[in-house]
Structure formats: structure tokens, C-alpha cells
Write a protein that holds these residues in place. Structure first.
Motif, PDB file in Angstrom:
ATOM      1  N   GLU A  37     -34.020 -23.075 -71.836  1.00 37.50           N
ATOM      2  CA  GLU A  37     -34.581 -22.630 -70.566  1.00 37.50           C
ATOM      3  C   GLU A  37     -33.614 -21.673 -69.871  1.00 37.50           C
ATOM      4  OE1 GLU A  37     -35.544 -26.033 -68.262  1.00 37.50           O
ATOM      5  OE2 GLU A  37     -37.373 -26.480 -69.381  1.00 37.50           O
ATOM      6  N   ILE A  38     -34.180 -20.594 -69.312  1.00 41.28           N
ATOM      7  CA  ILE A  38     -33.391 -19.603 -68.588  1.00 41.28           C
ATOM      8  C   ILE A  38     -33.941 -19.499 -67.172  1.00 41.28           C
ATOM      9  CG2 ILE A  38     -32.675 -17.193 -68.501  1.00 41.28           C
ATOM     10  CD1 ILE A  38     -33.027 -17.089 -71.520  1.00 41.28           C
ATOM     11  N   ALA A  39     -33.085 -19.647 -66.189  1.00 46.36           N
ATOM     12  CA  ALA A  39     -33.525 -19.572 -64.802  1.00 46.36           C
ATOM     13  C   ALA A  39     -33.996 -18.156 -64.478  1.00 46.36           C
ATOM     14  CB  ALA A  39     -32.379 -19.969 -63.870  1.00 46.36           C
ATOM     15  N   ALA A  40     -35.073 -18.076 -63.680  1.00 45.97           N
ATOM     16  CA  ALA A  40     -35.585 -16.771 -63.276  1.00 45.97           C
ATOM     17  C   ALA A  40     -34.549 -16.058 -62.415  1.00 45.97           C
ATOM     18  CB  ALA A  40     -36.890 -16.946 -62.501  1.00 45.97           C
ATOM     19  N   PRO A  41     -34.351 -14.770 -62.633  1.00 45.22           N
ATOM     20  CA  PRO A  41     -33.348 -14.047 -61.839  1.00 45.22           C
ATOM     21  C   PRO A  41     -33.826 -13.845 -60.405  1.00 45.22           C
ATOM     22  CG  PRO A  41     -34.564 -12.531 -63.235  1.00 45.22           C
ATOM     23  CD  PRO A  41     -35.011 -13.908 -63.624  1.00 45.22           C
ATOM     24  N   ALA A  42     -32.894 -13.798 -59.482  1.00 51.15           N
ATOM     25  CA  ALA A  42     -33.228 -13.511 -58.087  1.00 51.15           C
ATOM     26  C   ALA A  42     -33.621 -12.040 -57.974  1.00 51.15           C
ATOM     27  CB  ALA A  42     -32.032 -13.815 -57.193  1.00 51.15           C
ATOM     28  N   PRO A  43     -34.589 -11.726 -57.124  1.00 50.22           N
ATOM     29  CA  PRO A  43     -34.993 -10.329 -56.972  1.00 50.22           C
ATOM     30  C   PRO A  43     -33.915  -9.508 -56.274  1.00 50.22           C
ATOM     31  CG  PRO A  43     -36.110 -11.703 -55.348  1.00 50.22           C
ATOM     32  CD  PRO A  43     -35.382 -12.637 -56.276  1.00 50.22           C
ATOM     33  N   SER A  44     -33.945  -8.203 -56.502  1.00 49.84           N
ATOM     34  CA  SER A  44     -33.011  -7.282 -55.848  1.00 49.84           C
ATOM     35  C   SER A  44     -33.838  -6.245 -55.086  1.00 49.84           C
ATOM     36  CB  SER A  44     -32.106  -6.601 -56.893  1.00 49.84           C
ATOM     37  OG  SER A  44     -31.229  -5.686 -56.272  1.00 49.84           O
ATOM     38  N   TYR A  45     -34.169  -6.566 -53.841  1.00 48.63           N
ATOM     39  CA  TYR A  45     -35.052  -5.733 -53.037  1.00 48.63           C
ATOM     40  C   TYR A  45     -34.319  -5.115 -51.857  1.00 48.63           C
ATOM     41  CZ  TYR A  45     -38.899  -8.275 -55.374  1.00 48.63           C
ATOM     42  OH  TYR A  45     -39.759  -8.817 -56.289  1.00 48.63           O
ATOM     43  N   GLN A  46     -34.807  -3.967 -51.451  1.00 48.35           N
ATOM     44  CA  GLN A  46     -34.478  -3.424 -50.137  1.00 48.35           C
ATOM     45  C   GLN A  46     -35.797  -3.092 -49.455  1.00 48.35           C
ATOM     46  OE1 GLN A  46     -33.063   0.708 -49.823  1.00 48.35           O
ATOM     47  NE2 GLN A  46     -32.813   0.678 -52.050  1.00 48.35           N
ATOM     48  N   MET A  47     -35.907  -3.388 -48.186  1.00 49.45           N
ATOM     49  CA  MET A  47     -37.177  -3.246 -47.487  1.00 49.45           C
ATOM     50  C   MET A  47     -37.367  -1.812 -47.003  1.00 49.45           C
ATOM     51  SD  MET A  47     -38.745  -5.614 -44.451  1.00 49.45           S
ATOM     52  CE  MET A  47     -37.688  -4.907 -43.166  1.00 49.45           C
ATOM     53  N   ALA A  48     -38.360  -1.140 -47.593  1.00 45.42           N
ATOM     54  CA  ALA A  48     -38.652   0.240 -47.228  1.00 45.42           C
ATOM     55  C   ALA A  48     -39.631   0.316 -46.060  1.00 45.42           C
ATOM     56  CB  ALA A  48     -39.213   0.990 -48.432  1.00 45.42           C
ATOM     57  N   GLY A  49     -40.344  -0.748 -45.810  1.00 47.60           N
ATOM     58  CA  GLY A  49     -41.309  -0.771 -44.720  1.00 47.60           C
ATOM     59  C   GLY A  49     -42.010  -2.107 -44.666  1.00 47.60           C
ATOM     60  N   PHE A  50     -42.762  -2.330 -43.588  1.00 47.55           N
ATOM     61  CA  PHE A  50     -43.500  -3.593 -43.466  1.00 47.55           C
ATOM     62  C   PHE A  50     -44.684  -3.406 -42.536  1.00 47.55           C
ATOM     63  CE2 PHE A  50     -40.437  -3.695 -40.010  1.00 47.55           C
ATOM     64  CZ  PHE A  50     -41.181  -4.179 -38.930  1.00 47.55           C
ATOM     65  N   GLU A  51     -45.602  -4.337 -42.635  1.00 51.38           N
ATOM     66  CA  GLU A  51     -46.787  -4.338 -41.781  1.00 51.38           C
ATOM     67  C   GLU A  51     -47.147  -5.780 -41.447  1.00 51.38           C
ATOM     68  OE1 GLU A  51     -51.435  -2.715 -41.752  1.00 51.38           O
ATOM     69  OE2 GLU A  51     -50.295  -2.795 -43.629  1.00 51.38           O
ATOM     70  N   VAL A  52     -47.345  -6.059 -40.166  1.00 58.02           N
ATOM     71  CA  VAL A  52     -47.753  -7.382 -39.715  1.00 58.02           C
ATOM     72  C   VAL A  52     -49.138  -7.279 -39.092  1.00 58.02           C
ATOM     73  CG1 VAL A  52     -47.285  -9.297 -38.134  1.00 58.02           C
ATOM     74  CG2 VAL A  52     -45.384  -8.135 -39.297  1.00 58.02           C
ATOM     75  N   THR A  53     -50.039  -8.141 -39.530  1.00 57.59           N
ATOM     76  CA  THR A  53     -51.406  -8.161 -39.014  1.00 57.59           C
ATOM     77  C   THR A  53     -51.688  -9.513 -38.382  1.00 57.59           C
ATOM     78  OG1 THR A  53     -52.134  -6.661 -40.762  1.00 57.59           O
ATOM     79  CG2 THR A  53     -53.847  -7.872 -39.579  1.00 57.59           C
ATOM     80  N   VAL A  54     -52.178  -9.488 -37.144  1.00 57.76           N
ATOM     81  CA  VAL A  54     -52.635 -10.705 -36.468  1.00 57.76           C
ATOM     82  C   VAL A  54     -54.119 -10.493 -36.172  1.00 57.76           C
ATOM     83  CG1 VAL A  54     -52.297 -12.299 -34.548  1.00 57.76           C
ATOM     84  CG2 VAL A  54     -50.345 -10.990 -35.428  1.00 57.76           C
ATOM     85  N   PRO A  55     -54.999 -11.000 -37.019  1.00 58.29           N
ATOM     86  CA  PRO A  55     -56.437 -10.700 -36.875  1.00 58.29           C
ATOM     87  C   PRO A  55     -56.987 -11.130 -35.516  1.00 58.29           C
ATOM     88  CG  PRO A  55     -55.972 -11.722 -39.004  1.00 58.29           C
ATOM     89  CD  PRO A  55     -54.719 -11.856 -38.188  1.00 58.29           C
ATOM     90  N   ARG A  56     -57.811 -10.278 -34.964  1.00 56.38           N
ATOM     91  CA  ARG A  56     -58.460 -10.588 -33.685  1.00 56.38           C
ATOM     92  C   ARG A  56     -59.517 -11.678 -33.832  1.00 56.38           C
ATOM     93  NH1 ARG A  56     -56.321  -8.405 -28.799  1.00 56.38           N
ATOM     94  NH2 ARG A  56     -54.713  -6.978 -29.573  1.00 56.38           N
ATOM     95  N   SER A  57     -59.814 -12.051 -35.060  1.00 56.33           N
ATOM     96  CA  SER A  57     -60.762 -13.146 -35.289  1.00 56.33           C
ATOM     97  C   SER A  57     -60.131 -14.514 -34.998  1.00 56.33           C
ATOM     98  CB  SER A  57     -61.267 -13.117 -36.732  1.00 56.33           C
ATOM     99  OG  SER A  57     -60.177 -13.191 -37.645  1.00 56.33           O
ATOM    100  N   LEU A  58     -58.791 -14.575 -34.925  1.00 58.08           N
ATOM    101  CA  LEU A  58     -58.129 -15.827 -34.576  1.00 58.08           C
ATOM    102  C   LEU A  58     -58.413 -16.155 -33.113  1.00 58.08           C
ATOM    103  CD1 LEU A  58     -54.644 -15.308 -36.300  1.00 58.08           C
ATOM    104  CD2 LEU A  58     -56.655 -16.505 -37.200  1.00 58.08           C
ATOM    105  N   ARG A  59     -58.617 -17.419 -32.833  1.00 56.78           N
ATOM    106  CA  ARG A  59     -58.998 -17.845 -31.477  1.00 56.78           C
ATOM    107  C   ARG A  59     -57.762 -18.242 -30.676  1.00 56.78           C
ATOM    108  NH1 ARG A  59     -61.119 -22.652 -29.088  1.00 56.78           N
ATOM    109  NH2 ARG A  59     -60.934 -23.734 -31.090  1.00 56.78           N
ATOM    110  N   VAL A  60     -57.635 -17.671 -29.490  1.00 57.31           N
ATOM    111  CA  VAL A  60     -56.520 -17.966 -28.592  1.00 57.31           C
ATOM    112  C   VAL A  60     -56.917 -19.068 -27.627  1.00 57.31           C
ATOM    113  CG1 VAL A  60     -55.049 -17.048 -26.755  1.00 57.31           C
ATOM    114  CG2 VAL A  60     -55.616 -15.618 -28.727  1.00 57.31           C
ATOM    115  N   SER A  61     -55.998 -20.004 -27.389  1.00 56.96           N
ATOM    116  CA  SER A  61     -56.220 -21.058 -26.396  1.00 56.96           C
ATOM    117  C   SER A  61     -55.129 -20.998 -25.336  1.00 56.96           C
ATOM    118  CB  SER A  61     -56.224 -22.438 -27.055  1.00 56.96           C
ATOM    119  OG  SER A  61     -56.319 -23.450 -26.068  1.00 56.96           O
ATOM    120  N   GLU A  62     -55.536 -21.069 -24.085  1.00 60.69           N
ATOM    121  CA  GLU A  62     -54.602 -21.127 -22.958  1.00 60.69           C
ATOM    122  C   GLU A  62     -54.634 -22.504 -22.288  1.00 60.69           C
ATOM    123  OE1 GLU A  62     -52.465 -18.861 -22.181  1.00 60.69           O
ATOM    124  OE2 GLU A  62     -53.193 -17.188 -23.403  1.00 60.69           O
ATOM    125  N   ALA A  63     -55.303 -23.453 -22.918  1.00 60.84           N
ATOM    126  CA  ALA A  63     -55.415 -24.793 -22.335  1.00 60.84           C
ATOM    127  C   ALA A  63     -54.054 -25.479 -22.313  1.00 60.84           C
ATOM    128  CB  ALA A  63     -56.423 -25.632 -23.126  1.00 60.84           C
TER     129      ALA A  63
END
Length: 228
Positions: A37-63
Motif C-alpha cells: 500500500e502506498i499513501a496518496a500524495p498530498a496535493p500541491s495547489y496554489q489558489m488562482a481564484g475562487f467563487e462563493v455562492t449563497v443561493p437566494r433559495s435558502l430561507r433566512v430566519s430572524e426569529a
């Protein structure tokens, strides 16, 4: 002579039988999988960009109840657009967690929030609870667009302080917003740098915020104490 031939044939037959038995045992011996067995190697990434989505279909509660319904419950900012407030927290967490990476492969990080259920005023200043945070994260090659990891559903829930502990934490600057943002940064860092990605508790929520170590080092106990 005839008797001698019979005895010789019997001896030869027994010898061949013994060799055959040894060979059969060798062929049927179990293969030692663990040793190969050989352990999976750790990834070597650098972040070139990102996108975060918070869908408006999610319901907000202020109660202001102990456990209100809804997908988004947030009181760490003044009353306003909760979708944008949650998105801003995630974006800051991604920047903190992925921004410093200097890996070999440029990637884009995509996050879609499905649940962000922090504590109400009533819960925070009494019994405390859990910041229930769930989202899907996908890591994509920045050049080819190929999906490298995900879409992976992640539960990054974090214990929320209550009562005197919450007040003492706020006095030290450890607000709900601060703790959640740094927890998200840790989760994103784990996804971008560990072979297995982020691995949360098998049951329940993370008890404390795990501090981010500088790239190539380990977090100090002092930093842990400051964050928690």
C-alpha cells in the motif's frame, strides 16, 4: 528385480507428491496487501481564484428563539442582507486559508453554501449551541477546467459559546464572526493541502477553532490558546 522396481516407483511417487504439495501451498499463499500500500500524495495547489455562492433559495430566519427554522441564521452583523454577510465570511475564510499557498498547480475553488445556522441572541447569551455550517466545495484546475476534487459536501460545524463563556470570548475579540471565519479558513486549507481533505469529527461539531500555521510550519500551542 520386479519387487525392487515397485519399491523404487513408490519412493519416486512420494517425492513427486511432496514437491507438488509444496508448490500448491506456495501458489495459494495469501498476498500481503499491506506491504504494497502506498499513501496518496498530498496535493500541491496554489489558489488562482475562487467563487462563493449563497443561493437566494435558502430561507433566512430572524426569529430570536433557541432553535429557529430556516437555512440561514446569523446575528453576528447588524441587521441587513444575510446572504451577502454569509458570503463575505466565506470569502474571507477562503482568502485566509487558500491565499498563502504556493503549490505547483493553479486551481479555482468553488463553494456553494447549503446551510449556515449560527446562534441567536437567546441561545448565545444562555446555553450556547452549535454553528451548523454546511457547503459543497469543488477544486478545479485553473487552466483545463478539469475537476480535481469534489463536488464534496462538507459539514464544518463548530461549537458556539454561550453565557459567560461567550461574553468572555467577545471581550478578547473572539466573536462569532471571528471564530467562524477562522474555522472556515482552516477547513479550506485542509481541503487544499491534505490528501484526504478536511476530516471533521465523526459525530457532532468541532469543539475549538484550529489555528492556521504559517506555510511549512506547525501551529503553536500559544496560537491555539489565543484562538480558543
Amino acid at each position: 528385480m520386479s519387487l525392487m522396481r515397485v519399491v523404487a516407483a513408490m519412493v519416486l511417487g512420494l517425492g513427486v507428491s511432496a514437491c507438488a504439495s509444496v508448490d500448491t501451498a506456495s501458489r495459494n499463499a495469501p498476498f500481503d496487501v499491506a506491504s504494497t500500500e502506498i499513501a496518496a500524495p498530498a496535493p500541491s495547489y496554489q489558489m488562482a481564484g475562487f467563487e462563493v455562492t449563497v443561493p437566494r433559495s435558502l430561507r433566512v430566519s430572524e426569529a430570536n428563539t433557541y432553535y429557529p427554522g430556516g437555512d440561514i441564521v446569523w446575528r453576528g452583523d447588524a441587521y441587513g442582507d444575510r446572504y451577502e454577510q454569509v458570503k463575505a465570511m466565506f470569502e474571507e475564510g477562503v482568502r485566509l486559508g487558500g491565499g498563502p499557498l504556493v503549490g505547483a498547480r493553479p486551481v479555482h475553488v468553488q463553494i456553494e453554501v447549503s446551510r449556515f445556522h449560527a446562534l441567536t441572541e437567546k441561545t448565545r447569551y444562555s446555553v450556547g449551541g452549535v454553528h451548523a455550517i454546511e457547503f459543497t466545495m469543488t477544486i478545479v484546475d485553473a487552466q483545463s477546467g478539469a475537476v480535481l476534487r469534489g463536488p464534496k459536501p462538507i459539514k464544518a460545524s463548530l461549537t458556539g459559546y454561550g453565557g459567560q463563556k461567550a461574553l468572555a470570548a467577545e471581550a478578547r475579540g473572539l466573536t462569532q464572526k471571528y471564530r467562524i471565519t477562522h474555522h472556515l479558513a482552516y477547513v479550506v486549507r485542509e481541503e487544499l493541502t491534505k490528501a484526504q481533505g478536511f476530516v471533521g469529527p465523526s459525530r457532532g461539531a468541532s469543539k475549538t477553532v484550529q489555528p492556521l500555521a504559517p506555510i511549512g510550519t506547525e501551529a503553536s500551542a500559544l496560537t491555539t490558546a489565543v484562538l480558543n
